[in-house]
Design a protein around this motif. Structure first.
Motif, PDB file in Angstrom:
ATOM      1  N   ASP A 110       7.114 -20.391  35.933  1.00 37.08           N
ATOM      2  CA  ASP A 110       7.810 -19.772  34.964  1.00 37.08           C
ATOM      3  C   ASP A 110       8.624 -19.939  34.241  1.00 37.08           C
ATOM      4  OD1 ASP A 110       9.463 -19.358  36.638  1.00 37.08           O
ATOM      5  OD2 ASP A 110       9.447 -17.143  36.457  1.00 37.08           O
ATOM      6  N   ILE A 111       8.972 -21.675  34.882  1.00 32.85           N
ATOM      7  CA  ILE A 111      10.177 -21.997  33.699  1.00 32.85           C
ATOM      8  C   ILE A 111       8.878 -23.141  32.678  1.00 32.85           C
ATOM      9  CG2 ILE A 111      11.860 -23.752  34.549  1.00 32.85           C
ATOM     10  CD1 ILE A 111      13.024 -22.099  36.463  1.00 32.85           C
ATOM     11  N   VAL A 112       9.794 -23.372  31.793  1.00 36.98           N
ATOM     12  CA  VAL A 112       8.570 -24.976  31.204  1.00 36.98           C
ATOM     13  C   VAL A 112      10.097 -25.813  30.745  1.00 36.98           C
ATOM     14  CG1 VAL A 112       7.560 -22.923  30.474  1.00 36.98           C
ATOM     15  CG2 VAL A 112       9.578 -23.002  28.402  1.00 36.98           C
ATOM     16  N   GLU A 113       9.821 -27.031  29.905  1.00 41.31           N
ATOM     17  CA  GLU A 113      11.133 -27.794  29.623  1.00 41.31           C
ATOM     18  C   GLU A 113      10.501 -28.462  28.563  1.00 41.31           C
ATOM     19  OE1 GLU A 113      12.105 -32.420  31.409  1.00 41.31           O
ATOM     20  OE2 GLU A 113      10.147 -32.063  30.255  1.00 41.31           O
ATOM     21  N   VAL A 114      12.166 -27.674  27.882  1.00 41.03           N
ATOM     22  CA  VAL A 114      12.268 -27.680  26.147  1.00 41.03           C
ATOM     23  C   VAL A 114      12.750 -29.446  25.864  1.00 41.03           C
ATOM     24  CG1 VAL A 114      12.469 -26.571  24.332  1.00 41.03           C
ATOM     25  CG2 VAL A 114      11.783 -25.669  25.959  1.00 41.03           C
ATOM     26  N   GLN A 115      12.342 -30.084  25.004  1.00 41.15           N
ATOM     27  CA  GLN A 115      13.411 -30.921  24.048  1.00 41.15           C
ATOM     28  C   GLN A 115      13.801 -30.341  22.768  1.00 41.15           C
ATOM     29  OE1 GLN A 115      10.648 -34.777  24.402  1.00 41.15           O
ATOM     30  NE2 GLN A 115      12.860 -35.782  23.638  1.00 41.15           N
TER      31      GLN A 115
ATOM     32  N   LEU B 253       2.267 -20.805  26.883  1.00 36.02           N
ATOM     33  CA  LEU B 253       3.028 -21.731  26.497  1.00 36.02           C
ATOM     34  C   LEU B 253       2.091 -22.953  26.434  1.00 36.02           C
ATOM     35  CD1 LEU B 253       6.534 -20.399  26.078  1.00 36.02           C
ATOM     36  CD2 LEU B 253       5.007 -20.820  24.795  1.00 36.02           C
ATOM     37  N   ALA B 254       2.250 -24.207  25.681  1.00 38.52           N
ATOM     38  CA  ALA B 254       1.303 -25.697  25.961  1.00 38.52           C
ATOM     39  C   ALA B 254       2.153 -26.791  25.708  1.00 38.52           C
ATOM     40  CB  ALA B 254      -0.089 -25.299  25.487  1.00 38.52           C
TER      41      ALA B 254
ATOM     42  N   LYS C   3       8.177 -17.890  19.574  1.00 38.66           N
ATOM     43  CA  LYS C   3       7.401 -18.552  19.436  1.00 38.66           C
ATOM     44  C   LYS C   3       7.522 -18.283  18.148  1.00 38.66           C
ATOM     45  CE  LYS C   3       2.584 -19.667  21.370  1.00 38.66           C
ATOM     46  NZ  LYS C   3       1.249 -19.694  22.011  1.00 38.66           N
ATOM     47  N   ALA C   4       8.152 -19.824  17.512  1.00 38.67           N
ATOM     48  CA  ALA C   4       9.001 -20.067  16.566  1.00 38.67           C
ATOM     49  C   ALA C   4       7.703 -19.436  15.718  1.00 38.67           C
ATOM     50  CB  ALA C   4       8.992 -21.107  16.181  1.00 38.67           C
TER      51      ALA C   4
ATOM     52  N   ASN D 113      10.156 -18.847  30.979  1.00 36.75           N
ATOM     53  CA  ASN D 113       9.159 -17.764  30.363  1.00 36.75           C
ATOM     54  C   ASN D 113       9.146 -16.447  31.109  1.00 36.75           C
ATOM     55  OD1 ASN D 113       6.982 -16.984  28.565  1.00 36.75           O
ATOM     56  ND2 ASN D 113       5.869 -18.274  29.635  1.00 36.75           N
ATOM     57  N   SER D 114      10.036 -15.507  30.750  1.00 42.88           N
ATOM     58  CA  SER D 114       9.957 -14.228  31.080  1.00 42.88           C
ATOM     59  C   SER D 114       8.688 -12.991  30.553  1.00 42.88           C
ATOM     60  CB  SER D 114      11.338 -13.346  30.939  1.00 42.88           C
ATOM     61  OG  SER D 114      11.985 -13.490  29.754  1.00 42.88           O
TER      62      SER D 114
END
Length: 428
Positions: free
Chosen positions: A30-35, A52-53, A99-100, A46-47
């Protein structure tokens, strides 16, 4: 098509997700990497279980407000990236809000457009305060309420007054981060001397100190202009192959060893690690009487010298004759840019010689040359008449003899109108 559009394009610090085709490899974590801008990355939880992709723009938690970033990695591979980044399991991990939205993206683009002007003005302010520092980059938060100033300084800098001036000038919250020269090169990016993107900008995350000993082990000339990268430090790639050179050097004879023969004493000149060959010279400083032998032969000669024996030559008996016949191959000539010009010159010479040979047997010019002697053929009927010395006309028989013509013409006028003296005496 939708899956391809959602994939993140290859960029800075890109990580290939080799668990993408495995069932459950993308959704079990449930954790994503964001740049964010350049090489700054973070891990967010991602609670809300959003779909997400890689490539999705998301609004994540920040202090204060929120920030806008791009998802670069999801699934079980994020756990390995967290371990590599030394993120502790009990560390506080922030959340992914949503999401933005279009409004978030517009505000983020406006803040991003101000970064260059802010950096230039901040440099002038730091110079006016006489601070020994260089502001290399400025990054605005996604909501525009915060700005991160990345700077480089050799010494400790008291920037408390600088923060006050920057906050009053730009009306945002200021955060100062000190980075090194290698990290600055990674953030800015560029192309290295190898023609590829910089390693610090494409895949390197930890920077190890590089010393000149790495260049000495690899027999690289200590030229600062060639050894230094765009960050003005020694290139990180000097450490990539130094371990292989160190292991190979252990299997080679020591460079301080002298090889003695019946004729001369040889000193180490250079070593080829890959071929395991050593070149020896009879002079320590210059290349004189160079002899190249393999490592096994060098060890044999060293052992013979220890026992008090001296061989006749460094080479073996069979290698001395074969070495004289061997010719070096110039591999650099294969990549010479002028090799195409040489072939063109040869072709031009052949084309110029061809018309010269073809002009000789042309049948059109031969009759013209034969027509010239056709006129005296009519005069050739006067052959029985005696030749008159005073007559300068040329007969047909005299045509091929071209060399005596000028001599005859010079002798004939001398005898015209003169009577020999002996003939007069005889008449008297």
């Amino acid at each position: 098509m939708e899956d391809k559009d959602r994939r993140c394009p290859r960029g800075k610090l890109h990580c290939y997700n080799w668990l993408e085709d495995i069932p459950g490899g993308m959704t079990d974590f449930d954790i994503v990497e964001v740049q964010f801008k350049n090489t700054r990355k973070g891990f967010y939880r991602n609670s809300t279980n959003l779909d997400l992709a890689p490539g999705d723009l998301v609004a994540v938690e920040a202090s204060p407000g929120h920030d806008i970033g791009t998802v670069t990695l999801t699934g079980r591979l994020v756990a390995l990236q967290m371990r590599r980044a030394n993120v502790k399991p009990d560390a506080e991990i922030r959340r992914v809000f949503r999401k933005a939205k279009p409004a978030d993206i517009d505000k983020y683009e406006e803040a991003k457009a101000r970064e260059n002007d802010t950096m230039i003005r901040a440099r002038k302010i730091a110079d006016s305060l006489h601070l020994n520092m260089k502001i290399g980059d400025v990054e605005y938060q996604g909501d525009g309420n915060k700005a991160i100033f990345y700077y480089i300084a050799d010494e400790r800098v008291d920037f408390r007054q600088l923060i006050k001036v920057l906050a009053e000038t730009f009306k945002v919250r200021i955060e100062m981060k000190q980075i090194g020269a290698r990290q600055e090169a990674g953030r800015i990016g560029g192309i290295g001397s190898c023609g590829r993107p910089l390693c610090c900008a494409s895949w390197m995350t930890n920077f190890v100190s590089v010393g000149t000993s790495a260049a000495r082990y690899q027999d690289i000339s200590l030229n600062p202009q060639k050894l230094a990268g765009q960050c003005a430090k020694l290139k990180c790639c000097l450490n990539f192959e130094v371990d292989t050179y160190v292991e190979s050097a252990r299997r080679m004879p020591p460079r301080e060893a002298r090889l003695e023969t019946l004729d001369n004493t040889y000193y180490h000149f250079k070593t080829d690690i890959f071929k395991k060959e050593i070149t020896y010279s009879t002079d320590k400083q210059l290349a004189a009487n160079l002899v190249t032998i393999d490592a096994a032969r060098a060890f044999e000669v060293i052992e013979m010298n220890r026992q008090g024996e001296k061989p006749e030559s460094l080479r073996r008996e069979g290698e001395a004759k074969s070495g004289a016949k061997a010719r070096p191959i110039d591999l650099a000539s294969q990549d010479d840019l002028t090799r195409f010009d040489k072939t063109k010159k040869k072709k031009r010479k052949k084309v110029k010689q061809a018309p010269a040979q073809s002009e000789a047997p042309q049948p059109q010019k031969q009759p013209k040359e034969k027509e010239a002697p056709a006129q005296p053929k009519e005069q050739g009927e006067r052959k029985p008449r005696p030749k008159n010395k005073n007559n300068n006309k040329k007969g047909p028989g005299q045509q091929p003899q071209q060399s005596p013509r000028p001599e005859a013409q010079q002798q004939q006028p001398q005898g015209q109108g003169r009577i020999p003296k002996a003939f007069i005496d005889n008449q008297e």
